[in-house]
Scaffold this motif. Structure first.
Motif, mmCIF file in Angstrom:
data_model
loop_
_atom_site.group_PDB
_atom_site.id
_atom_site.type_symbol
_atom_site.label_atom_id
_atom_site.label_comp_id
_atom_site.label_asym_id
_atom_site.label_seq_id
_atom_site.Cartn_x
_atom_site.Cartn_y
_atom_site.Cartn_z
ATOM 1 N N ILE A 109 -143.030 132.776 -10.385
ATOM 2 C CA ILE A 109 -143.020 134.238 -10.259
ATOM 3 C C ILE A 109 -141.661 134.711 -9.777
ATOM 4 C CG2 ILE A 109 -143.951 136.172 -8.910
ATOM 5 C CD1 ILE A 109 -146.670 134.754 -8.977
ATOM 6 N N GLU A 110 -141.106 133.979 -8.812
ATOM 7 C CA GLU A 110 -139.799 134.367 -8.270
ATOM 8 C C GLU A 110 -138.667 134.059 -9.248
ATOM 9 O OE1 GLU A 110 -137.247 133.871 -4.137
ATOM 10 O OE2 GLU A 110 -138.657 132.299 -4.681
ATOM 11 N N ALA A 111 -138.675 132.859 -9.821
ATOM 12 C CA ALA A 111 -137.582 132.437 -10.703
ATOM 13 C C ALA A 111 -137.490 133.288 -11.958
ATOM 14 C CB ALA A 111 -137.758 130.960 -11.074
ATOM 15 N N GLU A 112 -138.638 133.679 -12.516
ATOM 16 C CA GLU A 112 -138.663 134.450 -13.751
ATOM 17 C C GLU A 112 -138.757 135.958 -13.511
ATOM 18 O OE1 GLU A 112 -138.116 133.152 -16.698
ATOM 19 O OE2 GLU A 112 -137.957 131.147 -15.812
ATOM 20 N N ASN A 113 -138.718 136.346 -12.246
ATOM 21 C CA ASN A 113 -138.754 137.773 -11.892
ATOM 22 C C ASN A 113 -139.952 138.467 -12.550
ATOM 23 O OD1 ASN A 113 -137.741 139.906 -10.436
ATOM 24 N ND2 ASN A 113 -136.160 140.454 -11.925
ATOM 25 N N LEU A 114 -141.111 137.862 -12.392
ATOM 26 C CA LEU A 114 -142.288 138.325 -13.125
ATOM 27 C C LEU A 114 -142.884 139.626 -12.586
ATOM 28 C CD1 LEU A 114 -144.135 134.982 -13.966
ATOM 29 C CD2 LEU A 114 -142.606 136.360 -15.393
ATOM 30 N N VAL A 115 -142.611 139.949 -11.328
ATOM 31 C CA VAL A 115 -143.100 141.230 -10.815
ATOM 32 C C VAL A 115 -142.376 142.381 -11.510
ATOM 33 C CG1 VAL A 115 -143.435 142.662 -8.774
ATOM 34 C CG2 VAL A 115 -143.676 140.178 -8.590
ATOM 35 N N ALA A 116 -141.046 142.246 -11.658
ATOM 36 C CA ALA A 116 -140.277 143.264 -12.379
ATOM 37 C C ALA A 116 -140.699 143.315 -13.843
ATOM 38 C CB ALA A 116 -138.784 142.967 -12.272
ATOM 39 N N ASN A 117 -141.024 142.155 -14.411
ATOM 40 C CA ASN A 117 -141.501 142.129 -15.793
ATOM 41 C C ASN A 117 -142.827 142.873 -15.930
ATOM 42 O OD1 ASN A 117 -141.518 140.969 -18.658
ATOM 43 N ND2 ASN A 117 -143.449 140.188 -17.843
ATOM 44 N N ALA A 118 -143.692 142.718 -14.933
ATOM 45 C CA ALA A 118 -144.979 143.431 -14.954
ATOM 46 C C ALA A 118 -144.759 144.933 -14.960
ATOM 47 C CB ALA A 118 -145.825 143.019 -13.756
ATOM 48 N N LYS A 119 -143.809 145.409 -14.181
ATOM 49 C CA LYS A 119 -143.501 146.848 -14.136
ATOM 50 C C LYS A 119 -142.914 147.311 -15.469
ATOM 51 C CE LYS A 119 -142.524 150.854 -12.019
ATOM 52 N NZ LYS A 119 -141.903 151.607 -13.099
ATOM 53 N N ARG A 120 -141.936 146.567 -15.975
ATOM 54 C CA ARG A 120 -141.238 146.958 -17.208
ATOM 55 C C ARG A 120 -142.183 146.936 -18.408
ATOM 56 N NH1 ARG A 120 -137.555 143.746 -16.367
ATOM 57 N NH2 ARG A 120 -138.383 141.947 -17.489
#
Length: 228
Positions: free
Chosen positions: A115-126
């Motif tokens: 989740i951290e390495a792939e920046n998945l929280v920002a991906n969820a928002k985008r």
């Protein structure tokens, strides 16, 4: 008070950020505990916060985790204040054969790293913002869609027979889900009348995935409405 802080199974209504805080205050004033079930809404899925309870401006006394915690590996967790855990241990004997085993813990840690390495929280928002744009376009095209809502990679559409009366199109929703299944896309339904499409894709879900989903949904809606 035991709640999913994003109220997913209730149809994830568009409650404003901080909406749960007054209820939590009342519960604690009465001597109760706030228990937040973050099984579905946690780990950055809302796209705005890592936990949905943060979005609702509360800190739970107890938080439960599971399912996505280890990407399919069976693992769950409970987090609580130290005084609550201490009181529980005084009054109850708890034993779990598999509790704390290193394989499950390693799987859960790997998910956090990803989740951290792939920046998945920002991906969820985008990706979630883009998905709702696509859903809003479908709502403008089809009167059967009475409402669009969600945050991050939790989104969906409420199906209604009449936009003014908001009469639930429960049977129609069943048909859409089944038709999408035949096209290789798995959706589900929830809400009081089971007329809200629940779309909760994996965290790496992309805009290309969203286009496939909504192009297919557009075609299915068009064909289904022509058959009514």
């Amino acid at each position: 008070l035991v709640v999913c802080p994003y109220f997913l199974n209730e149809g994830f209504p568009n409650n404003t950020d901080g909406w749960l805080r007054p209820a939590a205050d009342i519960v604690r004033k009465a001597g109760g505990l706030l228990i937040c079930d973050e099984v579905q809404s946690g780990f950055g899925r809302t796209g705005t916060h890592f936990w949905a309870h943060e979005k609702m401006d509360v800190v739970p006394d107890v938080m439960t985790l599971g399912k996505p915690m280890a990407n399919g590996h069976p693992v769950g967790g409970v987090i609580a204040r130290g005084d609550i855990v201490s009181e529980f241990r005084k009054g109850y004997r708890y034993f779990n054969t598999f509790g704390g085993n290193p394989v499950s813990c390693a799987a859960a840690m790997a998910v956090l790293d990803e989740i951290e390495a792939e920046n998945l929280v920002a991906n969820a928002k985008r990706t979630g913002d883009y998905a709702r744009q696509r859903l809003n376009a479908l709502q403008a095209k089809y009167d059967i869609i009475g409402d669009v809502r969600g945050s991050g990679l939790i989104f969906g559409a409420e199906m209604v027979l009449d936009k003014t009366a908001k009469e639930p199109a429960s049977a129609f929703t069943d048909g859409i889900i089944n038709a999408m299944r035949h096209r290789g896309i798995i959706l589900s339904k929830l809400g009081r009348h089971k007329n809200t499409l629940k779309i909760r894709p994996p965290m790496p879900f992309s805009k290309a995935n969203a286009d496939l989903l909504f192009d297919t949904l557009d075609d299915v809606l068009n064909k289904s409405l022509n058959m009514l």
